[in-house]
Design a protein around this motif. Structure first.
Motif, PDB file in Angstrom:
ATOM      1  N   ASN A  47       0.835  -1.203   0.000  1.00  0.00           N
ATOM      2  CA  ASN A  47       0.000   0.000   0.000  1.00  0.00           C
ATOM      3  C   ASN A  47       0.868   1.251   0.000  1.00  0.00           C
ATOM      4  O   ASN A  47       1.513   1.562   1.008  1.00  0.00           O
ATOM      5  CB  ASN A  47      -0.930   0.000   1.216  1.00  0.00           C
ATOM      6  CG  ASN A  47      -1.887  -1.164   1.192  1.00  0.00           C
ATOM      7  OD1 ASN A  47      -2.928  -1.111   0.567  1.00  0.00           O
ATOM      8  ND2 ASN A  47      -1.520  -2.255   1.859  1.00  0.00           N
ATOM      9  N   ALA A  48       0.839   1.959  -1.110  1.00  0.00           N
ATOM     10  CA  ALA A  48       1.644   3.173  -1.246  1.00  0.00           C
ATOM     11  C   ALA A  48       1.221   4.209  -0.205  1.00  0.00           C
ATOM     12  O   ALA A  48       0.046   4.287   0.168  1.00  0.00           O
ATOM     13  CB  ALA A  48       1.473   3.742  -2.645  1.00  0.00           C
ATOM     14  N   ASP A  49       2.180   4.975   0.239  1.00  0.00           N
ATOM     15  CA  ASP A  49       1.945   6.058   1.197  1.00  0.00           C
ATOM     16  C   ASP A  49       1.240   5.584   2.468  1.00  0.00           C
ATOM     17  O   ASP A  49       0.281   6.187   2.936  1.00  0.00           O
ATOM     18  CB  ASP A  49       1.158   7.203   0.548  1.00  0.00           C
ATOM     19  CG  ASP A  49       1.901   7.824  -0.619  1.00  0.00           C
ATOM     20  OD1 ASP A  49       3.151   7.826  -0.599  1.00  0.00           O
ATOM     21  OD2 ASP A  49       1.239   8.317  -1.550  1.00  0.00           O
ATOM     22  N   SER A  50       1.730   4.472   3.013  1.00  0.00           N
ATOM     23  CA  SER A  50       1.186   3.958   4.275  1.00  0.00           C
ATOM     24  C   SER A  50       1.563   4.916   5.393  1.00  0.00           C
ATOM     25  O   SER A  50       2.691   5.391   5.474  1.00  0.00           O
ATOM     26  CB  SER A  50       1.780   2.586   4.582  1.00  0.00           C
ATOM     27  OG  SER A  50       1.392   1.661   3.609  1.00  0.00           O
ATOM     28  N   ASN A  51       0.583   5.182   6.248  1.00  0.00           N
ATOM     29  CA  ASN A  51       0.848   6.006   7.426  1.00  0.00           C
ATOM     30  C   ASN A  51       0.192   5.366   8.646  1.00  0.00           C
ATOM     31  O   ASN A  51      -0.450   4.319   8.532  1.00  0.00           O
ATOM     32  CB  ASN A  51       0.354   7.442   7.206  1.00  0.00           C
ATOM     33  CG  ASN A  51      -1.142   7.523   6.930  1.00  0.00           C
ATOM     34  OD1 ASN A  51      -1.900   6.625   7.285  1.00  0.00           O
ATOM     35  ND2 ASN A  51      -1.569   8.589   6.290  1.00  0.00           N
ATOM     36  N   GLN A  83       8.446  12.084   4.308  1.00  0.00           N
ATOM     37  CA  GLN A  83       7.384  13.067   4.127  1.00  0.00           C
ATOM     38  C   GLN A  83       7.360  13.479   2.671  1.00  0.00           C
ATOM     39  O   GLN A  83       8.384  13.416   1.981  1.00  0.00           O
ATOM     40  CB  GLN A  83       7.631  14.289   5.013  1.00  0.00           C
ATOM     41  CG  GLN A  83       7.501  13.984   6.493  1.00  0.00           C
ATOM     42  CD  GLN A  83       7.861  15.187   7.347  1.00  0.00           C
ATOM     43  OE1 GLN A  83       8.926  15.761   7.187  1.00  0.00           O
ATOM     44  NE2 GLN A  83       6.967  15.547   8.252  1.00  0.00           N
ATOM     45  N   LYS A  84       6.213  13.915   2.215  1.00  0.00           N
ATOM     46  CA  LYS A  84       6.099  14.412   0.848  1.00  0.00           C
ATOM     47  C   LYS A  84       6.410  15.907   0.857  1.00  0.00           C
ATOM     48  O   LYS A  84       6.130  16.590   1.846  1.00  0.00           O
ATOM     49  CB  LYS A  84       4.685  14.186   0.318  1.00  0.00           C
ATOM     50  CG  LYS A  84       4.339  12.735   0.126  1.00  0.00           C
ATOM     51  CD  LYS A  84       2.946  12.617  -0.430  1.00  0.00           C
ATOM     52  CE  LYS A  84       2.560  11.183  -0.650  1.00  0.00           C
ATOM     53  NZ  LYS A  84       1.210  11.073  -1.199  1.00  0.00           N
ATOM     54  N   ILE A  91       3.415  11.818   8.036  1.00  0.00           N
ATOM     55  CA  ILE A  91       4.581  10.935   7.965  1.00  0.00           C
ATOM     56  C   ILE A  91       4.143   9.609   7.352  1.00  0.00           C
ATOM     57  O   ILE A  91       3.146   9.012   7.775  1.00  0.00           O
ATOM     58  CB  ILE A  91       5.200  10.724   9.362  1.00  0.00           C
ATOM     59  CG1 ILE A  91       5.754  12.044   9.874  1.00  0.00           C
ATOM     60  CG2 ILE A  91       6.278   9.653   9.320  1.00  0.00           C
ATOM     61  CD1 ILE A  91       6.184  12.023  11.321  1.00  0.00           C
ATOM     62  N   TYR A  92       4.891   9.162   6.357  1.00  0.00           N
ATOM     63  CA  TYR A  92       4.605   7.916   5.657  1.00  0.00           C
ATOM     64  C   TYR A  92       5.750   6.933   5.892  1.00  0.00           C
ATOM     65  O   TYR A  92       6.823   7.318   6.336  1.00  0.00           O
ATOM     66  CB  TYR A  92       4.457   8.185   4.155  1.00  0.00           C
ATOM     67  CG  TYR A  92       3.367   9.172   3.825  1.00  0.00           C
ATOM     68  CD1 TYR A  92       2.045   8.775   3.725  1.00  0.00           C
ATOM     69  CD2 TYR A  92       3.664  10.515   3.612  1.00  0.00           C
ATOM     70  CE1 TYR A  92       1.037   9.672   3.422  1.00  0.00           C
ATOM     71  CE2 TYR A  92       2.666  11.434   3.323  1.00  0.00           C
ATOM     72  CZ  TYR A  92       1.360  11.006   3.226  1.00  0.00           C
ATOM     73  OH  TYR A  92       0.364  11.898   2.933  1.00  0.00           O
ATOM     74  N   PHE A  93       5.490   5.671   5.524  1.00  0.00           N
ATOM     75  CA  PHE A  93       6.497   4.631   5.712  1.00  0.00           C
ATOM     76  C   PHE A  93       6.746   3.877   4.420  1.00  0.00           C
ATOM     77  O   PHE A  93       5.843   3.701   3.608  1.00  0.00           O
ATOM     78  CB  PHE A  93       6.053   3.629   6.785  1.00  0.00           C
ATOM     79  CG  PHE A  93       5.743   4.265   8.106  1.00  0.00           C
ATOM     80  CD1 PHE A  93       6.762   4.703   8.945  1.00  0.00           C
ATOM     81  CD2 PHE A  93       4.430   4.443   8.508  1.00  0.00           C
ATOM     82  CE1 PHE A  93       6.471   5.305  10.158  1.00  0.00           C
ATOM     83  CE2 PHE A  93       4.132   5.041   9.718  1.00  0.00           C
ATOM     84  CZ  PHE A  93       5.159   5.473  10.544  1.00  0.00           C
ATOM     85  N   ARG A  94       7.979   3.423   4.267  1.00  0.00           N
ATOM     86  CA  ARG A  94       8.355   2.536   3.164  1.00  0.00           C
ATOM     87  C   ARG A  94       9.378   1.548   3.704  1.00  0.00           C
ATOM     88  O   ARG A  94      10.030   1.806   4.728  1.00  0.00           O
ATOM     89  CB  ARG A  94       8.895   3.320   1.971  1.00  0.00           C
ATOM     90  CG  ARG A  94      10.179   4.049   2.246  1.00  0.00           C
ATOM     91  CD  ARG A  94      10.672   4.797   1.009  1.00  0.00           C
ATOM     92  NE  ARG A  94      11.581   5.844   1.409  1.00  0.00           N
ATOM     93  CZ  ARG A  94      11.464   7.132   1.097  1.00  0.00           C
ATOM     94  NH1 ARG A  94      10.460   7.532   0.353  1.00  0.00           N
ATOM     95  NH2 ARG A  94      12.341   8.000   1.512  1.00  0.00           N
ATOM     96  N   LEU A  95       9.526   0.440   2.975  1.00  0.00           N
ATOM     97  CA  LEU A  95      10.462  -0.588   3.407  1.00  0.00           C
ATOM     98  C   LEU A  95      11.895  -0.195   3.062  1.00  0.00           C
ATOM     99  O   LEU A  95      12.151   0.423   2.037  1.00  0.00           O
ATOM    100  CB  LEU A  95      10.149  -1.928   2.729  1.00  0.00           C
ATOM    101  CG  LEU A  95       8.783  -2.553   2.984  1.00  0.00           C
ATOM    102  CD1 LEU A  95       8.749  -3.963   2.392  1.00  0.00           C
ATOM    103  CD2 LEU A  95       8.437  -2.591   4.449  1.00  0.00           C
ATOM    104  N   THR A  96      12.805  -0.616   3.926  1.00  0.00           N
ATOM    105  CA  THR A  96      14.229  -0.513   3.619  1.00  0.00           C
ATOM    106  C   THR A  96      14.587  -1.778   2.833  1.00  0.00           C
ATOM    107  O   THR A  96      13.743  -2.672   2.666  1.00  0.00           O
ATOM    108  CB  THR A  96      15.061  -0.475   4.914  1.00  0.00           C
ATOM    109  OG1 THR A  96      14.838  -1.709   5.620  1.00  0.00           O
ATOM    110  CG2 THR A  96      14.700   0.714   5.794  1.00  0.00           C
TER     111      THR A  96
END
Length: 157
Positions: A47-51, A83-84, A91-96
């Motif tokens: 899910n893109a732009d997960s917060n 952040q965009k 604040i959003y999350f993405r995988l490392t």
């Protein structure tokens, strides 16, 4: 036992057997990671732009509990926040890269379990799938309404 009881018992039995069958392989392959952490990683990847809000809604957890979970995942180096440029508040999350490794292990296990169970699903007709999906959707809506009656709105929390 009436049919309603049989269905509920059947779902519970199916779920418990799946968990039992998958447990050892999941735990061995994903040692050191809790199921909630792995599912959070999965959600973020899919899910893109997960917060925090989206995660809380998806997992029926409070935003506080999700904040705690995401902080743990950041500390383990599995996710990072961003952040965009047009929205410095959210604040959003993405995988490392390390998070993507865990995600891939989890996905591969799911594919393996799907392959194991393929023989059953190949015998199910489109009509049977549609009927089951309608039931699941109807039951989900009912449970959502019951949760809302309790004054709990995970979507707004």
């Amino acid at each position: 036992m009436n049919k309603e009881d049989q269905v509920i018992l059947g779902f519970r039995d199916l779920y418990n057997k799946m968990v039992w069958l998958n447990k050892d392989k999941m735990e061995n392959s994903l040692k050191g990671y809790k199921p909630s952490e792995v599912h959070c990683i999965e959600y973020i990847e899919k899910n893109a732009d997960s917060n925090v809000t989206k995660l809380a809604e998806s997992f029926y957890m409070t935003r506080g509990a999700i904040s705690k979970l995401t902080k743990k995942l950041i500390k383990k180096g599995l996710i990072e926040s961003y952040q965009k440029s047009d929205n410095k508040k959210e604040i959003y999350f993405r995988l490392t890269e390390q998070g993507k490794v865990i995600y891939k292990i989890h996905e591969d296990l799911h594919k393996e379990f799907q392959e194991r169970d393929k023989a059953v699903f190949e015998q199910v007709t489109e009509e049977q799938f549609d009927s089951m999906l309608r039931f699941v959707e109807k039951y989900n809506k009912h449970l959502d309404a019951e949760i809302k009656k309790l004054g709990i709105d995970f979507k707004a929390e």
